[in-house]
Design a protein around this motif. Structure first.
Motif, short mmCIF file in Angstrom:
data_model
loop_
_atom_site.label_atom_id
_atom_site.label_comp_id
_atom_site.label_asym_id
_atom_site.label_seq_id
_atom_site.Cartn_x
_atom_site.Cartn_y
_atom_site.Cartn_z
N MET A 1 -46.43 21.91 -7.58
CA MET A 1 -45.45 21.21 -8.41
C MET A 1 -45.61 19.69 -8.35
N GLY A 2 -46.03 19.16 -7.22
CA GLY A 2 -46.20 17.71 -7.09
C GLY A 2 -47.14 17.14 -8.13
N PRO A 3 -48.40 17.62 -8.20
CA PRO A 3 -49.32 17.10 -9.21
C PRO A 3 -48.90 17.41 -10.64
N ALA A 4 -48.20 18.53 -10.84
CA ALA A 4 -47.78 18.91 -12.20
C ALA A 4 -46.77 17.91 -12.76
N LEU B 1 -42.76 20.59 -21.01
CA LEU B 1 -42.28 21.54 -19.99
C LEU B 1 -43.23 22.73 -19.85
N LEU B 2 -43.71 23.24 -20.98
CA LEU B 2 -44.65 24.35 -20.92
C LEU B 2 -45.98 23.90 -20.30
N GLY B 3 -46.42 22.68 -20.64
CA GLY B 3 -47.63 22.15 -20.05
C GLY B 3 -47.49 21.96 -18.56
N CYS B 4 -46.33 21.49 -18.13
CA CYS B 4 -46.07 21.31 -16.70
C CYS B 4 -46.08 22.66 -15.99
N ALA B 5 -45.49 23.68 -16.62
CA ALA B 5 -45.51 25.03 -16.04
C ALA B 5 -46.94 25.54 -15.91
N LEU B 6 -47.74 25.30 -16.95
CA LEU B 6 -49.14 25.74 -16.92
C LEU B 6 -49.92 25.03 -15.80
N LEU B 7 -49.67 23.73 -15.64
CA LEU B 7 -50.34 22.97 -14.59
C LEU B 7 -49.94 23.47 -13.20
N SER B 8 -48.64 23.74 -13.03
CA SER B 8 -48.17 24.19 -11.71
C SER B 8 -48.72 25.56 -11.37
N TRP B 9 -48.93 26.39 -12.38
CA TRP B 9 -49.57 27.70 -12.15
C TRP B 9 -51.06 27.52 -11.88
N GLY B 10 -51.72 26.72 -12.70
CA GLY B 10 -53.17 26.54 -12.56
C GLY B 10 -53.58 25.84 -11.29
N ALA B 11 -52.71 24.95 -10.78
CA ALA B 11 -53.05 24.20 -9.57
C ALA B 11 -53.25 25.11 -8.36
N MET B 12 -52.64 26.29 -8.39
CA MET B 12 -52.75 27.20 -7.25
C MET B 12 -54.14 27.83 -7.13
N ILE B 13 -55.03 27.61 -8.10
CA ILE B 13 -56.39 28.10 -7.99
C ILE B 13 -57.11 27.41 -6.83
N LEU B 14 -56.58 26.23 -6.44
CA LEU B 14 -57.18 25.48 -5.34
C LEU B 14 -56.71 25.98 -3.98
N SER B 15 -55.73 26.86 -3.97
CA SER B 15 -55.18 27.36 -2.72
C SER B 15 -55.75 28.74 -2.41
N PRO B 16 -56.07 29.01 -1.14
CA PRO B 16 -56.57 30.35 -0.79
C PRO B 16 -55.51 31.44 -0.89
N HIS B 17 -54.23 31.03 -0.94
CA HIS B 17 -53.14 31.99 -1.03
C HIS B 17 -52.20 31.59 -2.17
N TYR B 18 -51.66 32.59 -2.86
CA TYR B 18 -50.67 32.35 -3.92
C TYR B 18 -49.49 33.28 -3.69
N CYS C 1 -44.14 30.62 -7.03
CA CYS C 1 -43.91 30.58 -8.47
C CYS C 1 -42.53 30.04 -8.83
N PHE C 2 -41.72 29.71 -7.83
CA PHE C 2 -40.33 29.32 -8.10
C PHE C 2 -40.25 28.12 -9.04
N GLY C 3 -40.97 27.05 -8.75
CA GLY C 3 -40.91 25.86 -9.61
C GLY C 3 -41.38 26.13 -11.02
#
Length: 387
Positions: free
Chosen positions: A202-205, A309-326, A331-333
């Motif tokens: 959520m921070g970068p989004a 808002l939709l773009g921010c949601a997409l970014l917050s979802w896509g950013a998790m590709i960098l994390s080994p765990h999701y 997904c709350f934010g």
């Protein structure tokens, strides 16, 4: 007749909000401090309880260098743990309603039925309502910090004019950027730091969303106010501080992902992203898609704020590709951003088409019932009514 209808809907919404408060408080009472809560209630480096704010400060310095970078969220957690379970339960309900109010504010739909809908959607569309709202560690990391994220995002969105109405008769809608927010040049800095130093997706989004708003203003030859630059830089600073924490590398070294090959790791991360979209976020996406289809049928323009808002949601979802765990609670934010879009579209429809107010409210009651079913089932099991 319309005035009477509005009063009836408002009265029903008020009664159901009260029911929601009682049920949520009961669930909080049934969920004790547990798991990570018990660890964060100590000095972390020592097996002694936290007793003062200075203890929290000391704990977070150790945490930053030895386990993770979420200093802001875990400071909030330790403050609530220090307050005790009774106070934390009351605070959690209050913060839930505060978040619902901010969702309505971001959506530009502040009527009581919309507030009721937001309160109902938070547990109803939530992939893991217990671990993101009622478990104290989860509440601090997601429920509490999302309040700051939404407040930060709203400061930027309100500077954009938007359009509403149907077809060729579209008129300016919600010109919220006329009056400046008092003292924003001062408090935007700590708010930006809190928003950026929140969690990894959520921070970068929200930071990129603030940049996008400024780009739009620049292209329209509108003045970019100094506080907007200051807030965006503060958000970036907070995010960098979180990501650069030495404790992140200590913690990631303990994961077992490195035992897999590159292709297998890519597959696992792609699978996690797909699971988040098609399982964790599916209820929220279903509601948003239904509202978008209805808006399309009524020839209602989407508006730039919904796009952001939709773009921010997409970014917050896509950013998790960098994390080994999701994990599902991450997904709350993203869910909250989707709720903002649903309420914003619903508010426009209700204003333009008065005959749609009751059907939309009926749908919100059905969504609320889904959330109350989850909470009620948990209470029934906790109280021994269901075995």
């Amino acid at each position: 007749m319309k005035g009477k209808q509005n009063r009836i809907l408002t009265g029903i919404a008020a009664a159901l909000v009260l029911v929601t408060a009682v049920v949520m408080y009961a669930v909080h009472r049934a969920v004790p401090f547990m798991m990570d809560d018990l660890w964060y209630a100590t000095l972390l480096s020592e097996d002694t309880p936290v007793r003062t704010v200075s203890d929290i400060f000391k704990s977070q310095i150790w945490h930053y260098f030895n386990w993770g970078g979420r200093s802001m969220t875990h400071s909030i957690l330790q403050l609530t743990l220090l307050a005790g379970e009774n106070a934390a339960d009351v605070l959690n309900v209050g913060v839930t309603f505060l978040l619902a109010l901010l969702i309505c504010t971001v959506a530009g739909n502040k009527r009581l039925p919309a507030f009721f809908a937001a309160c109902g959607m938070l547990p109803a569309l939530n992939a893991n309502w217990k671990m993101s709202m009622f478990w104290q560690s989860g509440a601090a990391n997601y429920l509490y910090i999302t309040v700051f994220l939404m407040a930060f995002l709203y400061c930027y969105l309100r500077e954009l004019s938007d359009t509403g109405g149907f077809g060729k008769n579209a008129q300016p809608f919600l010109q919220e950027g006329i009056k400046p927010l008092p003292g924003i040049g001062v408090w935007i800095v700590p708010l930006g730091i809190l928003a950026g130093w929140s969690n990894e997706n959520m921070g970068p989004a929200v930071w990129l969303s603030s940049l996008f708003v400024m780009v739009l203003l620049f292209r329209e030859n509108k003045r970019i106010k100094p506080w907007m630059v200051l807030g965006s830089l503060s958000c970036l600073f907070g995010w960098v501080m979180m990501i650069a924490a030495p404790g992140n590398y200590v913690r990631s070294a303990q994961t077992q992902e490195d035992q897999y090959g590159l292709l297998w790791r890519c597959f696992l991360r792609g699978y996690a992203q797909s699971k988040a979209a098609l399982e964790y976020l599916f209820p929220a996406l279903l509601v948003v898609c239904a509202m978008l289809l209805l808006a399309r049928a009524l020839k209602l323009k989407l508006g730039r704020r919904n796009v952001i808002l939709l773009g921010c949601a997409l970014l917050s979802w896509g950013a998790m590709i960098l994390s080994p765990h999701y994990p599902d609670r991450a997904c709350f934010g993203t869910m909250v951003l989707l709720i903002c879009v649903a309420l914003r579209i619903g508010g426009r429809i209700a204003r333009e088409r008065k005959d749609m107010a009751i059907p939309l409210f009926a749908v919100s009651v059905l969504v609320w019932l889904r959330g109350m079913y989850f909470l009620g089932e948990f209470l029934a099991i906790s109280w021994g009514w269901i075995r």
